[in-house]
Design a protein around this motif. Structure first.
Motif, PDB file in Angstrom:
ATOM      1  N   ARG A 113       0.273   3.242  -1.169  1.00  0.00           N
ATOM      2  CA  ARG A 113      -0.918   2.452  -0.844  1.00  0.00           C
ATOM      3  C   ARG A 113      -0.493   1.034  -0.483  1.00  0.00           C
ATOM      4  O   ARG A 113       0.341   0.435  -1.146  1.00  0.00           O
ATOM      5  N   SER A 167       2.729   2.680  -5.664  1.00  0.00           N
ATOM      6  CA  SER A 167       2.763   4.134  -5.789  1.00  0.00           C
ATOM      7  C   SER A 167       3.399   4.491  -7.128  1.00  0.00           C
ATOM      8  O   SER A 167       4.418   3.919  -7.497  1.00  0.00           O
ATOM      9  N   HIS A 168       2.798   5.437  -7.819  1.00  0.00           N
ATOM     10  CA  HIS A 168       3.335   5.964  -9.066  1.00  0.00           C
ATOM     11  C   HIS A 168       3.709   4.875 -10.075  1.00  0.00           C
ATOM     12  O   HIS A 168       4.783   4.904 -10.675  1.00  0.00           O
ATOM     13  N   ALA A 223       0.966  10.712   6.864  1.00  0.00           N
ATOM     14  CA  ALA A 223       0.544  11.768   5.949  1.00  0.00           C
ATOM     15  C   ALA A 223       0.001  12.973   6.711  1.00  0.00           C
ATOM     16  O   ALA A 223       0.154  14.113   6.297  1.00  0.00           O
ATOM     17  N   TRP A 254       9.926   5.144  -1.161  1.00  0.00           N
ATOM     18  CA  TRP A 254       8.598   5.524  -1.619  1.00  0.00           C
ATOM     19  C   TRP A 254       8.196   6.832  -0.947  1.00  0.00           C
ATOM     20  O   TRP A 254       8.624   7.111   0.170  1.00  0.00           O
ATOM     21  N   GLN A 255       7.337   7.610  -1.576  1.00  0.00           N
ATOM     22  CA  GLN A 255       6.765   8.805  -0.948  1.00  0.00           C
ATOM     23  C   GLN A 255       5.582   8.346  -0.105  1.00  0.00           C
ATOM     24  O   GLN A 255       4.617   7.778  -0.621  1.00  0.00           O
ATOM     25  N   THR A 256       5.633   8.599   1.189  1.00  0.00           N
ATOM     26  CA  THR A 256       4.627   8.080   2.109  1.00  0.00           C
ATOM     27  C   THR A 256       3.227   8.588   1.775  1.00  0.00           C
ATOM     28  O   THR A 256       2.260   7.843   1.863  1.00  0.00           O
ATOM     29  N   GLY A 257       3.098   9.829   1.382  1.00  0.00           N
ATOM     30  CA  GLY A 257       1.783  10.389   1.095  1.00  0.00           C
ATOM     31  C   GLY A 257       1.063   9.702  -0.049  1.00  0.00           C
ATOM     32  O   GLY A 257      -0.164   9.694  -0.112  1.00  0.00           O
ATOM     33  N   TRP A 258       1.787   9.122  -0.986  1.00  0.00           N
ATOM     34  CA  TRP A 258       1.197   8.475  -2.148  1.00  0.00           C
ATOM     35  C   TRP A 258       1.191   6.958  -2.042  1.00  0.00           C
ATOM     36  O   TRP A 258       0.663   6.271  -2.926  1.00  0.00           O
TER      37      TRP A 258
END
Length: 181
Positions: free
Chosen positions: A130, A147-148, A178, A124-128
């Motif tokens: 939840r 995420s996404h 982030a 997963w992309q950490t910034g996005w």
């Protein structure tokens, strides 16, 4: 017993950061590294002794029933032994499960080992990413990473209190991750 996917790290559950976040920004080490395993109050030797005593008991009673000529009771004893051994094997499969969650500033990796020993992972992309704690579920709160458009439940085999502890530890590290980028 070390796992094929996680190595020695899968031996004990850990809900604390492996390295401080300032140092992790400079290296490839994760900001957060947690290995979650199901509760297990027994030991390997204790389980072996249990199976040995259970088998000896059923062998003695089986012999006694056959000696008395009560073969229906002997058949019943074999069926009960089969269910007891099936229960021990099911417990061994449950104890094989584990999840490893690692958080870096740019990505989060969730690795799973199921009861059959199969390894799966999701990145997963950490910034996005939840983390949602859904209360009111029958087995206690449910932890969900989203995420996404993707969603994944983590820590399903943990107790409710352990899931909340994992959620608190994970939430403390998702926000700073982030900021480190």
């Amino acid at each position: 017993m070390p796992d094929a996917c996680f190595g020695e790290a899968a031996v004990a559950p850990v809900f604390a950061p492996v390295v401080p976040s300032a140092r992790a920004a400079k290296t490839d080490e994760p900001l957060f590294d947690a290995v979650a395993t199901p509760n297990d109050s027994g030991t390997r030797n204790g389980r072996l002794i249990f199976v040995a005593v259970l088998t000896a008991y059923f062998a003695i009673t089986l012999f006694a029933w056959l000696r008395l000529g009560a073969w229906p009771m002997a058949l019943y004893s074999l069926i009960v032994l089969a269910f007891a051994l099936w229960s021990v094997i099911g417990d061994a499969r449950r104890r094989r499960q584990s999840e490893r969650i690692r958080v870096w500033p740019d990505r989060t990796l969730v690795e799973r080992i199921d009861g059959a020993g199969r390894c799966t992972s999701s990145e997963w992309q950490t910034g996005w990413l939840r983390l949602t704690v859904e209360h009111g579920q029958p087995g206690g709160p449910c932890l969900r990473l989203t995420s996404h458009g993707r969603s994944e439940t983590v820590g399903a085999f943990l107790t409710g209190r352990e899931r909340l502890d994992l959620a608190n530890a994970l939430a403390r590290h998702l926000g700073p991750a982030a900021a480190v980028r």
